[in-house]
Each structure stands twice: as structure tokens, then as C-alpha cells.
Scaffold this active site. Structure first.
Site, PDB file in Angstrom:
ATOM      1  N   TYR A 116       9.963  -8.487   6.020  1.00  0.00           N
ATOM      2  CA  TYR A 116      10.375  -7.643   7.140  1.00  0.00           C
ATOM      3  C   TYR A 116       9.340  -6.565   7.466  1.00  0.00           C
ATOM      4  O   TYR A 116       8.936  -6.402   8.628  1.00  0.00           O
ATOM      5  CB  TYR A 116      11.724  -6.993   6.832  1.00  0.00           C
ATOM      6  CG  TYR A 116      12.231  -6.102   7.933  1.00  0.00           C
ATOM      7  CD1 TYR A 116      12.767  -6.645   9.093  1.00  0.00           C
ATOM      8  CD2 TYR A 116      12.167  -4.713   7.819  1.00  0.00           C
ATOM      9  CE1 TYR A 116      13.231  -5.825  10.121  1.00  0.00           C
ATOM     10  CE2 TYR A 116      12.623  -3.885   8.833  1.00  0.00           C
ATOM     11  CZ  TYR A 116      13.153  -4.445   9.987  1.00  0.00           C
ATOM     12  OH  TYR A 116      13.597  -3.624  10.995  1.00  0.00           O
ATOM     13  N   LYS A 162       6.941  -5.979  11.090  1.00  0.00           N
ATOM     14  CA  LYS A 162       6.950  -4.819  11.965  1.00  0.00           C
ATOM     15  C   LYS A 162       5.570  -4.163  12.039  1.00  0.00           C
ATOM     16  O   LYS A 162       5.194  -3.617  13.075  1.00  0.00           O
ATOM     17  CB  LYS A 162       8.005  -3.805  11.493  1.00  0.00           C
ATOM     18  CG  LYS A 162       9.444  -4.294  11.639  1.00  0.00           C
ATOM     19  CD  LYS A 162       9.790  -4.604  13.099  1.00  0.00           C
ATOM     20  CE  LYS A 162      11.266  -4.927  13.279  1.00  0.00           C
ATOM     21  NZ  LYS A 162      11.626  -5.209  14.691  1.00  0.00           N
TER      22      LYS A 162
END
Length: 245
Positions: free
Chosen positions: A163, A167
Site C-alpha cells: 500500500y 501511494k
């Protein structure tokens, strides 16, 4: 009336962002991978007195779905004023660097990074027809390499090997996109709504969806005199809300 498209808008922060933008007078298209869920979300908002909303099917990992959504929206509007790339996935809670499945990383990147690029490229034509075009990419504080390298940061021990990097990559793409559009009316930023209590994180965050969405709207609804190429975070306590990359 300004128009906005929000991906992943049938629940959580995306849903609340749609609600708040509609309340500000935008006609909001709620993008949802499952059209039925998007329509349910619209029904809920209309029950609250908001009428300037419509659901649109879009799966950011499916090229055919993105193309169909672009054609559908093009048949309804002449221009798009705001694109909020909100759709994202976590990829599970256990993401140790040496044990996370590479397939999980690919899946997370497919939605959080490649999906944003695909959607942005598909809708850039409609956005260019707006006098005040804005692209708001929803990111996370976990994408900041500077903060992740600071042992005093409140979330220093939260390392998610799928994750977080997705980003970080999104942030990097946004910098490149903002630069490419620097001599236009476009405003392009990444916005971190902060650690928010949603089903995304099993409701573990301290923030509310209302506060998180208000922060997204603050920078999504800016005019051509607003900032561009910046990283704003709701978790940053300081003047300007600006986060280090």
C-alpha cells in the site's frame, strides 16, 4: 453548474466527498465498480435532499469499463471540472517487506497507481474543456518517504510494503502530471484525508469521514489561483497543511 467525477464514491470518504461537493453546487457523478451500489448511494443522498447526483459504472482496473464511462460521461456533459481519483485498496493488513506476496503488490498498484493513470488519461479531454480543471489524487501519509524515514513520526512503525509504495508512486506521478500541465489552468494535487475510521482499515482510524471528506473538498474545489503540484495532508499540524514528499 460545475461537474465532478469521483471514483470509488459509493461508500466511505468517496461517498461523503460526493455529498459535500453536491452540497456546494457541483453535479457529481459517483463512480462505482458496482453500478447497483452506486445507485444505492445516490438514492441515499437524494433522500437527504440532494438532487444533483448520478451514478456511473467505472472499474479503474478495467480498460473497457473506463472507456465506457468516458463515453457515457461525454454524452452527458461538454466538460468535466473536477476529477477525484479516490478509488483505492489496502491489500490486507499484513504487508511485511520480505513476506508480502508479489501478487498482492501488483493488485494494489493496479488500483492505486495504474488505475489513476488510466482514468486521468481517459478523462483529460473533458477536463481540458473546463475553464477551471482540477485533478485531485487521494493519497496517504504512508506514501511520504520523508516521514517514513523519520523515527519521530507518529506512524513511523506502520510500514505496508504494498500500500505505502503504491501511494509513493502515485505522488511521483502527480508531480510529473502537475509539471506537464504547469502552463495551463489545471490544478493538480495529492490529498491525504488522514487516518480515518472506515471499513478500509477495520474502523481503526481516529478521524471521521466527514472531516476527511471536508479536507479533500477543501483542495478539490480550488480555483485557478490555487496551489498545484502539492501534497496536502490532514494529519499534518502546521500552516498550509503541506506534507513533505
Amino acid at each position: 453548474m460545475k461537474t465532478a467525477l469521483i471514483t470509488g464514491a459509493n461508500k466511505s470518504i468517496g461517498f461523503e466527498t460526493a455529498k459535500q461537493l453536491a452540497g456546494k453546487g457541483y453535479f457529481v457523478y459517483l463512480g462505482s465498480r458496482d453500478l447497483a451500489k452506486g445507485q444505492e448511494a445516490v438514492t441515499k443522498l437524494k433522500a437527504e435532499g440532494l438532487t444533483n447526483l448520478e451514478a456511473i459504472q467505472i472499474d479503474v482496473t478495467d480498460a473497457a469499463s473506463i472507456d465506457a464511462a468516458q463515453k457515457t460521461l461525454s454524452s452527458k456533459v461538454e466538460s468535466l471540472d473536477l476529477l477525484v481519483n479516490n478509488a483505492g485498496i489496502l491489500g490486507g493488513m499484513e504487508q511485511a517487506a520480505l513476506s508480502v506476496d508479489v501478487a498482492t503488490i501488483r493488485e494494489v498498484f493496479d488500483t492505486n497507481f495504474f488505475g489513476v493513470i488510466a482514468v486521468t488519461q481517459a478523462f483529460i479531454g473533458l477536463l481540458k474543456k473546463s475553464a477551471t480543471p482540477v485533478i485531485a489524487n487521494v493519497t496517504s501519509g504512508l506514501g511520504s518517504l520523508t516521514l517514513h524515514s523519520d523515527p519521530t513520526w507518529m506512524y513511523y512503525n506502520v510500514k505496508a510494503a504494498a500500500y505505502g509504495p503504491s501511494k509513493t508512486a502515485l505522488n511521483a506521478y502527480t508531480v510529473a502530471l502537475a509539471y506537464e500541465l504547469r502552463d495551463t489552468q489545471f490544478r493538480v494535487n495529492v490529498i491525504d484525508p488522514g487516518y480515518t475510521s472506515t471499513d478500509f482499515n477495520h474502523n481503526s482510524g481516529p478521524g471521521t469521514v466527514e472531516s476527511a471528506a471536508a479536507f479533500v473538498v477543501k483542495y478539490a474545489a480550488i480555483g485557478t489561483d490555487g496551489p498545484t503540484g502539492k501534497f496536502f495532508s490532514h494529519d499534518i499540524q502546521g500552516e498550509g497543511d503541506e506534507s513533505p514528499w
